[in-house]
Motif scaffolding. Structure first.
Motif, PDB file in Angstrom:
ATOM      1  N   ALA A 134      10.500  -6.379 -12.785  1.00  0.00           N
ATOM      2  CA  ALA A 134       9.995  -5.042 -13.106  1.00  0.00           C
ATOM      3  C   ALA A 134       8.469  -5.032 -13.095  1.00  0.00           C
ATOM      4  N   GLY A 135       7.863  -6.104 -13.636  1.00  0.00           N
ATOM      5  CA  GLY A 135       6.405  -6.184 -13.678  1.00  0.00           C
ATOM      6  C   GLY A 135       5.793  -6.273 -12.294  1.00  0.00           C
ATOM      7  N   THR A 136       6.388  -7.085 -11.423  1.00  0.00           N
ATOM      8  CA  THR A 136       5.891  -7.209 -10.060  1.00  0.00           C
ATOM      9  C   THR A 136       6.025  -5.884  -9.312  1.00  0.00           C
ATOM     10  N   SER A 137       7.092  -5.156  -9.602  1.00  0.00           N
ATOM     11  CA  SER A 137       7.278  -3.846  -8.984  1.00  0.00           C
ATOM     12  C   SER A 137       6.157  -2.895  -9.385  1.00  0.00           C
ATOM     13  N   ILE A 138       5.755  -2.948 -10.661  1.00  0.00           N
ATOM     14  CA  ILE A 138       4.660  -2.094 -11.127  1.00  0.00           C
ATOM     15  C   ILE A 138       3.359  -2.458 -10.408  1.00  0.00           C
ATOM     16  N   VAL A 139       3.104  -3.773 -10.290  1.00  0.00           N
ATOM     17  CA  VAL A 139       1.891  -4.219  -9.599  1.00  0.00           C
ATOM     18  C   VAL A 139       1.920  -3.773  -8.138  1.00  0.00           C
ATOM     19  N   ALA A 140       3.089  -3.933  -7.494  1.00  0.00           N
ATOM     20  CA  ALA A 140       3.213  -3.544  -6.092  1.00  0.00           C
ATOM     21  C   ALA A 140       2.966  -2.051  -5.913  1.00  0.00           C
ATOM     22  N   THR A 141       3.375  -1.259  -6.901  1.00  0.00           N
ATOM     23  CA  THR A 141       3.180   0.185  -6.821  1.00  0.00           C
ATOM     24  C   THR A 141       1.706   0.546  -6.783  1.00  0.00           C
ATOM     25  N   THR A 142       0.869  -0.227  -7.462  1.00  0.00           N
ATOM     26  CA  THR A 142      -0.568   0.054  -7.452  1.00  0.00           C
ATOM     27  C   THR A 142      -1.212  -0.349  -6.122  1.00  0.00           C
ATOM     28  N   PHE A 143      -0.474  -1.093  -5.284  1.00  0.00           N
ATOM     29  CA  PHE A 143      -0.977  -1.490  -3.963  1.00  0.00           C
ATOM     30  C   PHE A 143      -0.526  -0.480  -2.914  1.00  0.00           C
ATOM     31  N   ALA A 144      -0.674   0.800  -3.220  1.00  0.00           N
ATOM     32  CA  ALA A 144      -0.273   1.835  -2.279  1.00  0.00           C
ATOM     33  C   ALA A 144      -1.301   1.954  -1.159  1.00  0.00           C
ATOM     34  N   ALA A 145      -1.061   2.876  -0.228  1.00  0.00           N
ATOM     35  CA  ALA A 145      -1.943   3.017   0.925  1.00  0.00           C
ATOM     36  C   ALA A 145      -3.372   3.366   0.533  1.00  0.00           C
ATOM     37  N   ASP A 146      -3.524   4.065  -0.595  1.00  0.00           N
ATOM     38  CA  ASP A 146      -4.871   4.483  -1.010  1.00  0.00           C
ATOM     39  C   ASP A 146      -5.679   3.339  -1.621  1.00  0.00           C
ATOM     40  N   THR A 147      -5.006   2.287  -2.094  1.00  0.00           N
ATOM     41  CA  THR A 147      -5.698   1.210  -2.809  1.00  0.00           C
ATOM     42  C   THR A 147      -6.737   0.485  -1.957  1.00  0.00           C
ATOM     43  N   PRO A 148      -6.387  -0.007  -0.755  1.00  0.00           N
ATOM     44  CA  PRO A 148      -7.404  -0.709   0.040  1.00  0.00           C
ATOM     45  C   PRO A 148      -8.585   0.174   0.400  1.00  0.00           C
ATOM     46  N   LEU A 149      -8.329   1.463   0.630  1.00  0.00           N
ATOM     47  CA  LEU A 149      -9.430   2.377   0.947  1.00  0.00           C
ATOM     48  C   LEU A 149     -10.333   2.576  -0.261  1.00  0.00           C
ATOM     49  N   ALA A 150      -9.718   2.727  -1.452  1.00  0.00           N
ATOM     50  CA  ALA A 150     -10.500   2.931  -2.675  1.00  0.00           C
ATOM     51  C   ALA A 150     -11.325   1.691  -3.012  1.00  0.00           C
ATOM     52  N   VAL A 151     -10.692   0.513  -2.933  1.00  0.00           N
ATOM     53  CA  VAL A 151     -11.395  -0.734  -3.249  1.00  0.00           C
ATOM     54  C   VAL A 151     -12.533  -0.980  -2.251  1.00  0.00           C
ATOM     55  N   THR A 152     -12.270  -0.715  -0.983  1.00  0.00           N
ATOM     56  CA  THR A 152     -13.315  -0.877   0.027  1.00  0.00           C
ATOM     57  C   THR A 152     -14.509   0.025  -0.270  1.00  0.00           C
ATOM     58  N   GLY A 153     -14.217   1.269  -0.661  1.00  0.00           N
ATOM     59  CA  GLY A 153     -15.289   2.199  -1.005  1.00  0.00           C
ATOM     60  C   GLY A 153     -16.085   1.735  -2.213  1.00  0.00           C
ATOM     61  N   LEU A 154     -15.384   1.203  -3.224  1.00  0.00           N
ATOM     62  CA  LEU A 154     -16.069   0.712  -4.428  1.00  0.00           C
ATOM     63  C   LEU A 154     -16.985  -0.465  -4.097  1.00  0.00           C
ATOM     64  N   VAL A 155     -16.462  -1.416  -3.329  1.00  0.00           N
ATOM     65  CA  VAL A 155     -17.251  -2.602  -2.981  1.00  0.00           C
ATOM     66  C   VAL A 155     -18.445  -2.222  -2.104  1.00  0.00           C
ATOM     67  N   ALA A 156     -18.217  -1.302  -1.165  1.00  0.00           N
ATOM     68  CA  ALA A 156     -19.293  -0.893  -0.265  1.00  0.00           C
ATOM     69  C   ALA A 156     -20.426  -0.192  -1.019  1.00  0.00           C
ATOM     70  N   SER A 157     -20.060   0.576  -2.040  1.00  0.00           N
ATOM     71  CA  SER A 157     -21.080   1.352  -2.762  1.00  0.00           C
ATOM     72  C   SER A 157     -21.687   0.607  -3.941  1.00  0.00           C
ATOM     73  N   GLY A 158     -20.903  -0.272  -4.591  1.00  0.00           N
ATOM     74  CA  GLY A 158     -21.412  -0.925  -5.798  1.00  0.00           C
ATOM     75  C   GLY A 158     -21.253  -2.426  -5.849  1.00  0.00           C
ATOM     76  N   GLY A 159     -20.769  -3.027  -4.763  1.00  0.00           N
ATOM     77  CA  GLY A 159     -20.552  -4.470  -4.765  1.00  0.00           C
ATOM     78  C   GLY A 159     -19.243  -4.842  -5.422  1.00  0.00           C
ATOM     79  N   ILE A 160     -18.951  -6.144  -5.451  1.00  0.00           N
ATOM     80  CA  ILE A 160     -17.693  -6.639  -6.034  1.00  0.00           C
ATOM     81  C   ILE A 160     -17.548  -6.202  -7.490  1.00  0.00           C
ATOM     82  N   SER A 161     -18.652  -6.170  -8.223  1.00  0.00           N
ATOM     83  CA  SER A 161     -18.580  -5.831  -9.651  1.00  0.00           C
ATOM     84  C   SER A 161     -18.094  -4.414  -9.895  1.00  0.00           C
ATOM     85  N   ALA A 162     -18.123  -3.553  -8.883  1.00  0.00           N
ATOM     86  CA  ALA A 162     -17.637  -2.180  -9.049  1.00  0.00           C
ATOM     87  C   ALA A 162     -16.158  -2.157  -9.389  1.00  0.00           C
ATOM     88  N   ASN A 163     -15.442  -3.243  -9.050  1.00  0.00           N
ATOM     89  CA  ASN A 163     -14.020  -3.310  -9.354  1.00  0.00           C
ATOM     90  C   ASN A 163     -13.731  -3.570 -10.825  1.00  0.00           C
TER      91      ASN A 163
END
Length: 213
Positions: free
Chosen positions: A49-78
């Motif tokens: 159940a826990g892994t399923s919850i984690v997998a749910t947060t890895f939706a299509a929007d996640t890589p785009l959002a994380v990329t935007g955060l890193v590009a604008s504020g560096g790794i620490s933006a996460n």
């Protein structure tokens, strides 16, 4: 023009068949009653159940959002994700136990259990509209919008085709297999996502001289 090879299409087709097959496999158990459909009879191991919850947060929007955060504020933006830490820990070690003890399945049942009369009915109605229309529709909108952006980078298709395909496939296997079907597909998606991310990372940094450079 599509940038994918034949093997890519075969892999995608196999995954779609797999997702629909999982839903079909769990149809009989999911259709037993509401508890079986919505919570898998409360018999799933915690780590699944826990892994399923984690997998749910890895939706299509996640890589785009994380990329935007890193590009604008560096790794620490996460570090923004730490804002969920306290809430998730409290929910796991305190509220989850109380929720299970109450014997309810949905938020609506919690409202009915905690409150009574017309006030409870009004609150259920307000929550149904707020979460069902505003929150859930907004969440699905940005996830599907991200899927459209990712898909159009590989396929020469119109956005409406991507939207219809995403909705039809996900609704079909979810409706067929219930909670169990969703969890099993989440586990496979998580494994594919992790393996793919590691391979992509290795292939991406190798031409730059690896981590040391």
């Amino acid at each position: 023009m599509s940038s994918l090879a034949t093997i890519d299409y075969v892999i995608i087709a196999l995954y779609l068949v797999f997702a629909l097959s999982v839903g079909a496999y769990f149809t009989k158990r999911a259709s037993t009653d509401t508890e079986s459909f919505f919570v898998g009879d409360k018999k799933l191991p915690w780590w699944i159940a826990g892994t399923s919850i984690v997998a749910t947060t890895f939706a299509a929007d996640t890589p785009l959002a994380v990329t935007g955060l890193v590009a604008s504020g560096g790794i620490s933006a996460n570090w923004i994700w730490w804002c969920w830490g306290i809430a998730h820990l409290v929910a796991t070690f305190f509220f989850a136990r109380l929720w299970r003890r109450s014997g309810v399945i949905t938020d609506a049942e919690i409202t009915e259990l905690r409150y009574g009369g017309k006030a409870a009915a009004l609150l259920r109605g307000v929550k149904a509209v707020y979460f069902g229309i505003f929150i859930n529709c907004l969440t699905m909108a940005w996830v599907i919008a991200a899927m459209v952006k990712i898909t159009r980078a590989f396929f020469d298709v119109q956005p409406w085709v991507v939207i219809v395909a995403c909705i039809v496939v996900s609704v079909t296997y979810t409706t067929l297999g219930g909670f169990r079907g969703v969890v099993v597909t989440d586990i496979i998606q998580f494994c594919l996502g992790m393996v793919g991310a590691i391979i992509l990372d290795w292939l991406g940094i190798k031409p730059l001289g690896s981590i040391g450079a």
